[in-house]
Design a protein around this motif. Sequence first.
Motif, PDB file in Angstrom:
ATOM      1  N   VAL A 299       0.907  -0.936   0.563  1.00 11.19           N
ATOM      2  CA  VAL A 299       0.065  -0.229   0.199  1.00 11.19           C
ATOM      3  C   VAL A 299       0.792   1.315  -0.104  1.00 11.19           C
ATOM      4  N   VAL A 300       1.069   2.565  -0.720  1.00 12.38           N
ATOM      5  CA  VAL A 300       1.093   3.520  -0.922  1.00 12.38           C
ATOM      6  C   VAL A 300       0.793   4.190  -0.034  1.00 12.38           C
ATOM      7  N   CYS A 301       1.638   5.133   1.165  1.00 10.01           N
ATOM      8  CA  CYS A 301       0.419   5.677   1.932  1.00 10.01           C
ATOM      9  C   CYS A 301       0.160   7.541   1.423  1.00 10.01           C
ATOM     10  N   LYS A 302      -0.655   7.075   1.726  1.00 10.73           N
ATOM     11  CA  LYS A 302      -1.112   8.825   1.727  1.00 10.73           C
ATOM     12  C   LYS A 302      -0.643   9.975   3.052  1.00 10.73           C
ATOM     13  N   ARG A 303      -0.391   9.580   4.962  1.00  8.37           N
ATOM     14  CA  ARG A 303      -0.304  10.122   5.403  1.00  8.37           C
ATOM     15  C   ARG A 303       1.484   9.077   6.337  1.00  8.37           C
ATOM     16  N   TYR A 304       2.267   9.302   6.161  1.00 14.94           N
ATOM     17  CA  TYR A 304       3.772   9.167   6.993  1.00 14.94           C
ATOM     18  C   TYR A 304       2.930   9.305   8.846  1.00 14.94           C
ATOM     19  N   ILE A 305       3.251  10.601   8.840  1.00 14.03           N
ATOM     20  CA  ILE A 305       2.736  11.217   9.870  1.00 14.03           C
ATOM     21  C   ILE A 305       1.554  11.409  10.458  1.00 14.03           C
ATOM     22  N   ASP A 306       1.334  10.857  12.197  1.00 12.47           N
ATOM     23  CA  ASP A 306       0.123  11.417  12.788  1.00 12.47           C
ATOM     24  C   ASP A 306       0.463  12.501  13.508  1.00 12.47           C
ATOM     25  N   SER A 307       0.947  12.784  13.971  1.00 14.16           N
ATOM     26  CA  SER A 307       1.372  14.020  14.347  1.00 14.16           C
ATOM     27  C   SER A 307       2.836  14.499  14.916  1.00 14.16           C
ATOM     28  N   ALA A 308       3.159  15.495  14.737  1.00 19.08           N
ATOM     29  CA  ALA A 308       4.385  16.077  15.687  1.00 19.08           C
ATOM     30  C   ALA A 308       4.266  17.525  15.428  1.00 19.08           C
ATOM     31  N   SER A 309       5.213  17.383  16.880  1.00 19.12           N
ATOM     32  CA  SER A 309       5.491  18.874  17.984  1.00 19.12           C
ATOM     33  C   SER A 309       6.626  19.291  18.082  1.00 19.12           C
ATOM     34  N   TRP A 310       6.968  20.435  17.851  1.00 18.73           N
ATOM     35  CA  TRP A 310       8.491  20.965  18.161  1.00 18.73           C
ATOM     36  C   TRP A 310       8.376  21.267  20.173  1.00 18.73           C
ATOM     37  N   GLU A 311       9.900  20.727  21.048  1.00 23.31           N
ATOM     38  CA  GLU A 311       9.516  20.937  21.817  1.00 23.31           C
ATOM     39  C   GLU A 311      11.684  21.745  22.166  1.00 23.31           C
ATOM     40  N   LYS A 312      11.349  22.130  23.099  1.00 26.32           N
ATOM     41  CA  LYS A 312      13.120  22.810  23.384  1.00 26.32           C
ATOM     42  C   LYS A 312      13.706  21.966  24.697  1.00 26.32           C
ATOM     43  N   ARG A 313      14.479  20.673  24.526  1.00 25.35           N
ATOM     44  CA  ARG A 313      15.331  20.017  25.374  1.00 25.35           C
ATOM     45  C   ARG A 313      16.031  20.394  25.526  1.00 25.35           C
ATOM     46  N   PHE A 314      17.012  19.312  26.572  1.00 22.85           N
ATOM     47  CA  PHE A 314      18.626  19.546  27.254  1.00 22.85           C
ATOM     48  C   PHE A 314      19.150  18.629  26.132  1.00 22.85           C
ATOM     49  N   ASP A 315      20.350  19.585  26.195  1.00 25.75           N
ATOM     50  CA  ASP A 315      21.188  17.589  24.550  1.00 25.75           C
ATOM     51  C   ASP A 315      22.433  17.925  25.325  1.00 25.75           C
ATOM     52  N   PRO A 316      22.851  16.421  26.136  1.00 26.21           N
ATOM     53  CA  PRO A 316      24.263  16.185  26.915  1.00 26.21           C
ATOM     54  C   PRO A 316      25.408  16.763  25.715  1.00 26.21           C
ATOM     55  N   GLY A 317      25.110  16.258  24.485  1.00 27.29           N
ATOM     56  CA  GLY A 317      26.494  16.776  23.688  1.00 27.29           C
ATOM     57  C   GLY A 317      26.762  17.836  23.300  1.00 27.29           C
ATOM     58  N   LEU A 318      25.147  18.785  23.373  1.00 24.49           N
ATOM     59  CA  LEU A 318      24.957  20.173  23.178  1.00 24.49           C
ATOM     60  C   LEU A 318      25.727  20.896  24.292  1.00 24.49           C
ATOM     61  N   ASN A 319      24.877  20.335  25.305  1.00 29.19           N
ATOM     62  CA  ASN A 319      24.830  20.786  27.020  1.00 29.19           C
ATOM     63  C   ASN A 319      24.652  21.953  26.715  1.00 29.19           C
ATOM     64  N   ALA A 320      23.620  22.239  25.855  1.00 28.87           N
ATOM     65  CA  ALA A 320      22.741  23.023  26.162  1.00 28.87           C
ATOM     66  C   ALA A 320      20.915  22.647  25.368  1.00 28.87           C
ATOM     67  N   GLN A 321      19.587  24.084  25.638  1.00 27.88           N
ATOM     68  CA  GLN A 321      18.961  23.719  25.482  1.00 27.88           C
ATOM     69  C   GLN A 321      19.252  22.864  23.460  1.00 27.88           C
ATOM     70  N   ALA A 322      17.766  21.877  22.263  1.00 24.26           N
ATOM     71  CA  ALA A 322      17.608  22.652  21.529  1.00 24.26           C
ATOM     72  C   ALA A 322      16.638  22.736  20.824  1.00 24.26           C
ATOM     73  N   TRP A 323      16.142  22.286  19.554  1.00 22.24           N
ATOM     74  CA  TRP A 323      14.937  21.943  19.935  1.00 22.24           C
ATOM     75  C   TRP A 323      14.961  20.441  18.739  1.00 22.24           C
ATOM     76  N   THR A 324      13.725  19.885  19.092  1.00 19.93           N
ATOM     77  CA  THR A 324      13.324  19.124  18.546  1.00 19.93           C
ATOM     78  C   THR A 324      12.756  18.372  18.364  1.00 19.93           C
ATOM     79  N   LEU A 325      12.131  18.028  16.744  1.00 20.51           N
ATOM     80  CA  LEU A 325      10.897  17.744  16.260  1.00 20.51           C
ATOM     81  C   LEU A 325      10.050  16.096  16.906  1.00 20.51           C
ATOM     82  N   SER A 326       9.654  15.966  17.828  1.00 19.34           N
ATOM     83  CA  SER A 326       9.013  14.785  18.188  1.00 19.34           C
ATOM     84  C   SER A 326       7.969  14.292  17.362  1.00 19.34           C
ATOM     85  N   VAL A 327       8.035  13.715  16.536  1.00 16.74           N
ATOM     86  CA  VAL A 327       7.049  12.675  15.485  1.00 16.74           C
ATOM     87  C   VAL A 327       6.471  11.826  15.899  1.00 16.74           C
TER      88      VAL A 327
END
Length: 405
Positions: A299-327
Motif C-alpha cells: 500500500v502506498v501511504c497518503k500520510r506518514y505522520i500522525d502528529s508532530a510537535s516542537w519541544e526544546k530539550r537539553f542535549d548532553p552533547g551540546l550541553n545546551a537546550q535544542a529544538w527537537t521535532l517529536s514525530v
Amino acid sequence: MKYIYIVSAASAWLTLCGATLLPYATPDQRGVEVADQLRRNYNDLTTDCGAVSRPSFLCSGVILRGTVYSDNYRAWDPSPQSTAQGGTSFSYLRKDAKFKALASFHKNGYILYPEFLKPVSTMTNVSVLCAFPVDASSHTRLSAGCGDHTSTPQIEDYCQNLGVTTAGQWNTHYRNNESSHRRACGFNVAANPQGKGAEAFIATLRSMKYTEGENFSNAGPNNNELRIAAWSSGLAEQLPIQAFFYLTGGVEFAKKDQRAFYADGGRFVPVIKLAFPATPGQDATFTYSSADQASLGDVVCKRYIDSASWEKRFDPGLNAQAWTLSVIPTDCGRSIGAGQTEAFYSEMLRNYGNSAEWKERDGGGMRRQLVCLISTVRTKDVWNLEPFRPYTTHEKAVAAGCNNT
C-alpha cells in the motif's frame, strides 16, 4: 517532553500534546486488543456514562454500520443522500440490544469507537441524534432522519414530543400504529428537553424487548437504528473507526475497506469476524484472526505522520537546550520500505521545514536521522529528530543511536 500515562484494565494510553494515542502495537496485538474491547463493550450494561445527560452509547456497546464496498467511493464517507439529510444510519449492538441481521442483510461494514473510549482521533465528536428500537426507514424522514416520514399521511415526531418516554409507552404507540416502522417514533438522545439523554436511550433499548420477535425473525430488517450527524468526506485520518467487521461471506470486502482506509489515513484498523446471535438466548461474538487481514505491504501511504510537535530539550552533547521535532508516525509510516522514505521525508519537510525551529540551527541531518529511525526503531512510540545534527553516513548514524554528532 511530558508524557501522561493512563493505565486501565483494558490497556495503557499515551497522551501527547493533547492528543490521546495508542502506544505502538503490532497489527496482531492491536487486533486482539480490539476484539477484547468489543467483547467488553458488548457486555457492559451501564445505563449512563456518569450523568443523566450522557447516554450509554458514549461509553459502551457496539456502534456499527453495514456497507457495500466499491472502488468508486469510500465506505466511511457519507453518501450524497446522507449529506443532504444531515445524518447517517447506524445500529447499536449490546447484550441487552440484540438482533440477528442488519438491514439489507449487509455482510460487512465498520464499527465506531464509543465517544468516550476512542483512542486516536482529532474528530471532536460523533453526534448521535436519535435512536429507534426498530429500523425506521430513516432515509426518507425529515430532521436528519429522526422526524416525519415523507411517505405517510401522518406527521411523525420525536417520541418525547408525543409524550412517549418509557418502553411501555413506546410499545403502545408502536402497536397503535400497526407496528409500522415508518410510523415508529425515535427518542431524541441528542438534546431532549429534559437533558436526560441517558434515560431516553435506555428506553430505546428496553423497547426492543417488545420487538424481540421481529429482531429474530427471518424477515428483515431486524436491527435497531441510530442516526448520527453526517461528517465531511475525506476524513480517514480523523474518524474513530474501531474495526472493519464481516459476517460469513463478507471477509474479502472487509479486507478491501481495510486496505483503502490504511492508504487514506495511514492507520491499521483490524478486520473482525462478527457473528450475530441467532436466538435471544445467544450472544454476539467478535473474533480476530491474522488470516482475515489484508496484505498491506504494497500500500502506498497518503500520510506518514500522525502528529508532530516542537519541544526544546537539553542535549548532553551540546550541553545546551535544542529544538527537537517529536514525530508520531502513522502505522503505515512505521512499516514503509525504502521506496517510500523520500515521500515520508518530503511530508515532514513540507509541514515542518519552514518553521523557525527547523531553520534556527539546520545541520543538514534530518533526513539521515529519519532513515536511521526507520531502520532501527520503527516500534518506538515517539521519534525525536534534532535539526542541529549534521549530515553523516548511515553507518555512523546507526552507531550513534541516530544522534548524529
